[in-house]
Design an enzyme around this catalytic site. Structure first.
Site, PDB file in Angstrom:
ATOM      1  N   ASP A 295       0.816  -1.224   0.000  1.00  0.00           N
ATOM      2  CA  ASP A 295       0.000   0.000   0.000  1.00  0.00           C
ATOM      3  C   ASP A 295       0.848   1.272   0.000  1.00  0.00           C
ATOM      4  OD1 ASP A 295      -2.248  -1.624   0.085  1.00  0.00           O
ATOM      5  OD2 ASP A 295      -2.253  -1.646   2.278  1.00  0.00           O
TER       6      ASP A 295
ATOM      7  N   LYS B 111       1.893   2.037  -5.148  1.00  0.00           N
ATOM      8  CA  LYS B 111       2.438   1.444  -6.387  1.00  0.00           C
ATOM      9  C   LYS B 111       1.529   1.716  -7.574  1.00  0.00           C
ATOM     10  CE  LYS B 111       2.366  -2.538  -4.307  1.00  0.00           C
ATOM     11  NZ  LYS B 111       2.049  -2.111  -2.936  1.00  0.00           N
TER      12      LYS B 111
ATOM     13  N   GLY C 199      -4.596  -4.250  -3.834  1.00  0.00           N
ATOM     14  CA  GLY C 199      -5.583  -3.220  -4.173  1.00  0.00           C
ATOM     15  C   GLY C 199      -4.787  -2.003  -4.571  1.00  0.00           C
ATOM     16  N   HIS C 200      -4.759  -1.683  -5.855  1.00  0.00           N
ATOM     17  CA  HIS C 200      -3.932  -0.589  -6.366  1.00  0.00           C
ATOM     18  C   HIS C 200      -4.836   0.538  -6.841  1.00  0.00           C
ATOM     19  CE1 HIS C 200      -0.369  -3.563  -7.151  1.00  0.00           C
ATOM     20  NE2 HIS C 200      -0.750  -3.501  -5.901  1.00  0.00           N
ATOM     21  N   THR C 201      -4.683   1.694  -6.209  1.00  0.00           N
ATOM     22  CA  THR C 201      -5.605   2.801  -6.427  1.00  0.00           C
ATOM     23  C   THR C 201      -5.048   3.806  -7.433  1.00  0.00           C
ATOM     24  OG1 THR C 201      -6.110   2.558  -4.084  1.00  0.00           O
ATOM     25  CG2 THR C 201      -7.016   4.511  -5.188  1.00  0.00           C
TER      26      THR C 201
ATOM     27  N   GLN D 284       1.952  -6.128  -3.147  1.00  0.00           N
ATOM     28  CA  GLN D 284       2.399  -6.225  -1.750  1.00  0.00           C
ATOM     29  C   GLN D 284       3.689  -5.394  -1.562  1.00  0.00           C
ATOM     30  OE1 GLN D 284       1.371  -9.639  -3.254  1.00  0.00           O
ATOM     31  NE2 GLN D 284      -0.534  -8.614  -2.786  1.00  0.00           N
TER      32      GLN D 284
ATOM     33  N   THR E  87      -9.630  -4.809   1.683  1.00  0.00           N
ATOM     34  CA  THR E  87     -10.521  -5.309   2.736  1.00  0.00           C
ATOM     35  C   THR E  87     -11.157  -4.199   3.562  1.00  0.00           C
ATOM     36  OG1 THR E  87      -8.615  -5.494   4.195  1.00  0.00           O
ATOM     37  CG2 THR E  87      -9.231  -7.479   2.977  1.00  0.00           C
TER      38      THR E  87
ATOM     39  N   LEU F   9       3.844  12.314   0.706  1.00  0.00           N
ATOM     40  CA  LEU F   9       4.616  13.298   1.472  1.00  0.00           C
ATOM     41  C   LEU F   9       3.684  14.366   2.045  1.00  0.00           C
ATOM     42  CD1 LEU F   9       7.550  14.001   2.260  1.00  0.00           C
ATOM     43  CD2 LEU F   9       7.643  15.481   0.240  1.00  0.00           C
TER      44      LEU F   9
ATOM     45  N   GLY G 135       0.014  13.925  -3.602  1.00  0.00           N
ATOM     46  CA  GLY G 135      -1.439  13.794  -3.551  1.00  0.00           C
ATOM     47  C   GLY G 135      -1.825  12.571  -4.361  1.00  0.00           C
TER      48      GLY G 135
HETATM   49  P1  GDP Z   1      -0.750   0.283  -3.591  1.00  0.00           P
HETATM   50  O1  GDP Z   1      -1.357  -0.976  -3.099  1.00  0.00           O
HETATM   51  O2  GDP Z   1       0.725   0.343  -3.310  1.00  0.00           O
HETATM   52  O3  GDP Z   1      -1.073   0.598  -5.021  1.00  0.00           O
HETATM   53  O4  GDP Z   1      -1.386   1.465  -2.711  1.00  0.00           O
HETATM   54  P2  GDP Z   1      -2.957   1.629  -2.349  1.00  0.00           P
HETATM   55  O5  GDP Z   1      -3.684   2.090  -3.548  1.00  0.00           O
HETATM   56  O6  GDP Z   1      -3.456   0.422  -1.643  1.00  0.00           O
HETATM   57  O7  GDP Z   1      -2.864   2.750  -1.236  1.00  0.00           O
HETATM   58  C1  GDP Z   1      -2.336   4.002  -1.483  1.00  0.00           C
HETATM   59  C2  GDP Z   1      -3.409   5.067  -1.162  1.00  0.00           C
HETATM   60  O8  GDP Z   1      -2.805   6.326  -1.090  1.00  0.00           O
HETATM   61  C3  GDP Z   1      -4.455   5.177  -2.236  1.00  0.00           C
HETATM   62  O9  GDP Z   1      -5.673   5.561  -1.640  1.00  0.00           O
HETATM   63  C4  GDP Z   1      -3.938   6.298  -3.127  1.00  0.00           C
HETATM   64  O10 GDP Z   1      -4.958   6.992  -3.841  1.00  0.00           O
HETATM   65  C5  GDP Z   1      -3.317   7.201  -2.097  1.00  0.00           C
HETATM   66  N1  GDP Z   1      -2.156   7.976  -2.569  1.00  0.00           N
HETATM   67  C6  GDP Z   1      -1.163   7.607  -3.421  1.00  0.00           C
HETATM   68  N2  GDP Z   1      -0.215   8.565  -3.487  1.00  0.00           N
HETATM   69  C7  GDP Z   1      -0.624   9.553  -2.662  1.00  0.00           C
HETATM   70  C8  GDP Z   1      -0.047  10.810  -2.275  1.00  0.00           C
HETATM   71  O11 GDP Z   1       1.037  11.207  -2.697  1.00  0.00           O
HETATM   72  N3  GDP Z   1      -0.755  11.553  -1.369  1.00  0.00           N
HETATM   73  C9  GDP Z   1      -1.946  11.151  -0.860  1.00  0.00           C
HETATM   74  N4  GDP Z   1      -2.554  11.932   0.018  1.00  0.00           N
HETATM   75  N5  GDP Z   1      -2.510   9.981  -1.203  1.00  0.00           N
HETATM   76  C10 GDP Z   1      -1.845   9.185  -2.071  1.00  0.00           C
HETATM   77  P1  IMO Z   2      -0.935  -4.204  -2.239  1.00  0.00           P
HETATM   78  O1  IMO Z   2      -0.471  -4.791  -3.542  1.00  0.00           O
HETATM   79  C1  IMO Z   2      -0.980  -4.576   2.111  1.00  0.00           C
HETATM   80  C2  IMO Z   2      -1.075  -8.647   3.758  1.00  0.00           C
HETATM   81  C3  IMO Z   2      -2.336  -9.064   4.485  1.00  0.00           C
HETATM   82  C4  IMO Z   2      -1.729 -10.016   5.493  1.00  0.00           C
HETATM   83  C5  IMO Z   2      -0.633 -10.710   4.712  1.00  0.00           C
HETATM   84  C6  IMO Z   2      -1.024 -12.059   4.110  1.00  0.00           C
HETATM   85  O2  IMO Z   2      -2.234  -3.496  -2.312  1.00  0.00           O
HETATM   86  O3  IMO Z   2       0.154  -3.421  -1.590  1.00  0.00           O
HETATM   87  P2  IMO Z   2      -2.581 -12.778   2.073  1.00  0.00           P
HETATM   88  O4  IMO Z   2      -4.037 -12.537   1.819  1.00  0.00           O
HETATM   89  O5  IMO Z   2      -1.675 -12.251   1.013  1.00  0.00           O
HETATM   90  O6  IMO Z   2      -2.276 -14.209   2.396  1.00  0.00           O
HETATM   91  O7  IMO Z   2      -2.268 -11.950   3.432  1.00  0.00           O
HETATM   92  O8  IMO Z   2      -0.293  -9.823   3.657  1.00  0.00           O
HETATM   93  N1  IMO Z   2      -1.282  -8.143   2.373  1.00  0.00           N
HETATM   94  C7  IMO Z   2      -1.212  -6.851   2.023  1.00  0.00           C
HETATM   95  N2  IMO Z   2      -1.023  -5.743   2.772  1.00  0.00           N
HETATM   96  N3  IMO Z   2      -1.085  -4.469   0.766  1.00  0.00           N
HETATM   97  C8  IMO Z   2      -1.249  -5.572   0.000  1.00  0.00           C
HETATM   98  O9  IMO Z   2      -1.236  -5.520  -1.344  1.00  0.00           O
HETATM   99  C9  IMO Z   2      -1.363  -6.823   0.626  1.00  0.00           C
HETATM  100  N4  IMO Z   2      -1.546  -8.089   0.182  1.00  0.00           N
HETATM  101  C10 IMO Z   2      -1.482  -8.880   1.254  1.00  0.00           C
HETATM  102  O10 IMO Z   2      -2.963  -7.968   5.102  1.00  0.00           O
HETATM  103  O11 IMO Z   2      -1.117  -9.303   6.542  1.00  0.00           O
HETATM  104 MG    MG Z   3      -2.918  -1.615  -1.852  1.00  0.00          MG
END
Ligand code: GDP
Ligand code: IMO
Ligand code: MG
Length: 429
Positions: free
Chosen positions: A13, A16, A40-42, A224, A301, A332, A415
Site C-alpha cells: 500500500d 504502487k 488493491g492498487h488505487t 504487496q 478489505t 509526502l 497527492g
Molecule cells: P498500492 O497498493 O501500493 O497501489 O497502494 P494503495 O492504492 O493500496 O494505497 C495508497 C493510497 O494512497 C491510495 O488511496 C492512493 O490513492 C493514495 N495515494 C497515493 N499517493 C498519494 C499521495 O502522494 N498523497 C496522498 N494523500 N494519497 C496518495
Molecule cells: P498491495 O499490492 C498490504 C497482507 C495481508 C496479510 C498478509 C497475508 O495493495 O500493496 P494474504 O491474503 O496475502 O495471504 O495476506 O499480507 N497483504 C497486504 N497488505 N497491501 C497488500 O497488497 C497486501 N496483500 C497482502 O494484510 O497481513
Molecule cells: Mg494496496
C-alpha cells in the site's frame, strides 16, 4: 529503451498503483508478476478513483496489460474487474488484456480454507485478506494447482477438481470443522469462467519476448511489499509469493537482462495491514493523525492500516534485496503540518545495536527503534510541481532518505491524483 520494475519497499500500500499508472504513459506494456487479488492498487485520474486488484494499473492509459504466470487468479474477480472497466469505457478486452496460460487459479476451496484456517488459528492468525492466496500458492508448490491451461481444457478441470476435493474436503471437515464442497457445482461454475476468459489466455512469456525484441518498453508492477515477501519478509506474517524485484523475471517469464531499472515505492511514513511486527508503529495521537489524514484504510478489505514513522532499516533492506536504482516517495503531503518528523535509523535490542534486519521474529519484536528527529513543515505541499518549490524542511527530509538508503529519489508524490506528482527522472524518457 528501459524496462522498469516497480516494487513496494515496506508492507504494501505504498502507492504502487499511482506510480505505475503515471509511468505507464510512456510504457508499451504493463505486467503483473505475482500475488493476486490480495492487492488493491488505487489510481486517481481527473478526480475519479479506480481500484485494480488483478488487472495491471496501466489499463487506464490504454496500454497492453499482461497477467503473468506468477499470479494466482480468482476468475470471478477478474471477470468482475473486466466488466467494471468496460462499463467505464476502458478497453479490457482480449486484445488489450492477456493472461498467462501458466497462471494458477484460485478455487472456492482455497478461499474456504483461508478463512477457516485463520479462524482456527485464533490469536496466531496472520490477518490474511481471505482471498485464498496462501492455499492457492500451496497447491502450486505441491503440484496440485489448476492453471489457466487446465481451466480451459474442460476434462482436465473436472479431473483435477474431483481429485483435489477428496483431500480438501477431508481437511475441511476433519481438521477445520467446516463444510465439504460439491465437485459438480465447482466444475460447472468454473466451466463458465473458462468460456469467458479463454480468449485472453496466451503464452505471455512469448508475447513479452516479442515486445522486448521490437524495442517496446515494459513496466513490471509488483504487488504487496518487500517485507511481505515469503522469503525476505517478516515470516510467517507475510504473503505467499516473492514480492522482490528478482521475481519479476520468474513471474513474467523474461530473463534478468531485460530489466534496466528498479524503482522502490516508499510511503513517506510506514503502514501495515494485518498482524506481524512493526517496530516504528505509533499508538499515539500522531499515529491517529497520520491514519486519518492519509485515509489509511485497506483498498481490498477496508481494514484500518496501522501507522508509524518511516523506518530506514527496512528501506535499506529493500534497497539491497531489490537492487533499487531509484525511489518514488509517496504521500509526502500527509506529513504536512507536523512540528517534528522522525526517521528510524537503527534498532536496539537489549540496549545493543542490531546490525541487520532480523530474521528472528523474537528478536524483531524486542527491537526498539532509534530515532532521528527532523523539523516538520507547515505548508500545504499538494500543489507543488517541482522539488525546489517544496518547503526547506520537506527537502531536508527527502535528502535524509536519499542518504540513508544510498538511493536517489526519482519521483515525489504529493497527492493521490495522477498530476499531483514531481518527476525528477523518468527512465522511459
Ligand atoms: P498500492 O497498493 O501500493 O497501489 O497502494 P494503495 O492504492 O493500496 O494505497 C495508497 C493510497 O494512497 C491510495 O488511496 C492512493 O490513492 C493514495 N495515494 C497515493 N499517493 C498519494 C499521495 O502522494 N498523497 C496522498 N494523500 N494519497 C496518495
Ligand atoms: P498491495 O499490492 C498490504 C497482507 C495481508 C496479510 C498478509 C497475508 O495493495 O500493496 P494474504 O491474503 O496475502 O495471504 O495476506 O499480507 N497483504 C497486504 N497488505 N497491501 C497488500 O497488497 C497486501 N496483500 C497482502 O494484510 O497481513
Ligand atoms: Mg494496496
Amino acid at each position: 529503451m528501459a524496462n522498469i520494475v516497480i516494487v513496494g519497499t515496506q508492507w504494501g500500500d505504498e502507492g504502487k498503483g499511482k506510480i505505475v499508472d503515471l509511468l505507464a504513459e510512456n510504457a508499451d506494456g504493463v505486467v503483473r508478476f505475482q500475488g493476486g487479488n490480495n492487492a488493491g492498487h488505487t489510481l486517481v485520474v481527473n478526480g475519479k478513483q479506480t481500484i485494480c486488484h488483478l488487472i495491471p494499473s496501466g489499463i487506464l492509459q490504454g496500454k497492453a496489460c499482461y497477467i503473468g504466470n506468477g499470479l494466482v487468479v480468482d476468475p470471478a474477480v477478474l471477470i468482475d474487474e473486466i466488466d467494471y472497466l468496460q462499463a467505464l469505457g476502458v478497453d479490457a478486452g482480449p486484445a488489450k488484456l492477456k493472461i498467462s496460460e501458466k497462471a494458477h487459479i484460485i478455487m472456492p476451496y482455497h478461499k474456504r480454507i483461508d478463512h477457516a484456517r485463520e479462524k482456527h488459528k485464533g490469536d496466531q492468525k496472520i490477518g490474511t485478506t481471505g482471498r485464498g492466496i496462501g492455499p492457492a500458492y500451496e497447491d502450486k508448490a505441491t503440484r496440485q494447482g489448476i492453471r489457466f491451461v487446465d481451466l480451459i481444457d474442460g476434462d482436465m478441470l473436472a479431473e483435477k477438481v474431483r481429485r483435489n476435493l477428496v483431500e480438501k474436503n477431508f481437511y475441511l471437515q476433519n481438521f477445520l470443522n467446516d463444510q465439504p464442497m460439491d465437485p459438480a457445482a465447482v466444475i460447472e461454475e468454473y466451466r463458465a469462467y473458462a468460456k469467458r476468459l479463454a480468449p485472453h489466455v496466451t503464452n505471455v512469456s512469448a508475447a513479452l519476448h516479442r515486445d522486448v525484441s521490437a524495442g517496446r518498453q515494459l513496466l513490471f508492477e509488483g504487488a504487496q511489499g518487500t517485507h511481505l515477501d515469503i522469503d525476505h519478509g517478516t515470516y510467517p506474517f507475510v504473503t505467499s509469493s516473492n514480492t522482490v524485484a528478482g521475481n519479476a523475471c520468474c513471474g513474467a517469464g523474461v530473463g534478468p537482462g531485460v530489466i534496466t531499472d528498479v524503482i522502490g515505492i516508499v510511503k513517506a511514513y510506514t503502514t501495515r495491514v494485518g498482524q506481524g511486527p512493526f517496530p516504528t508503529e505509533l499508538f499515539d495521537d500522531t499515529g491517529k493523525r497520520i491514519q486519518e489524514k492519509g485515509a489509511e484504510f485497506g483498498a481490498t478489505t477496508g481494514r484500518r492500516r496501522r501507522c508509524g514513522w518511516l523506518d530506514a532499516v527496512i528501506l535499506q533492506n529493500a534497497a539491497r534485496l531489490n537492487g533499487l536504482t531509484g525511489l518514488a516517495i509517496t504521500k509526502l503531503d500527509v506529513l504536512d503540518g507536523l512540528d517534528e518528523i522522525r526517521i528510524c535509523t537503527g534498532y536496539l535490542a537489549d540496549g545493543r545495536p542490531v546490525d541487520h534486519f532480523p530474521a528472528s521474529l523474537k528478536l524483531l519484536s524486542a527491537c526498539q527503534p532509534v530515532y532521528e528527529t527532523l523539523p516538520g513543515w507547515h505548508a500545504d505541499i499538494s500543489s507543488a510541481r517541482s522539488r525546489d518549490k517544496l518547503p526547506l524542511h520537506a527537502r531536508r527530509y527527502l535528502e535524509r532518505i536519499e542518504q540513508l538508503t544510498e538511493t536517489p529519489i526519482d519521483i515525489i508524490s504529493v497527492g493521490p491524483g495522477r498530476d499531483q506528482t514531481i518527476v525528477m527522472r523518468n527512465p522511459f524518457i
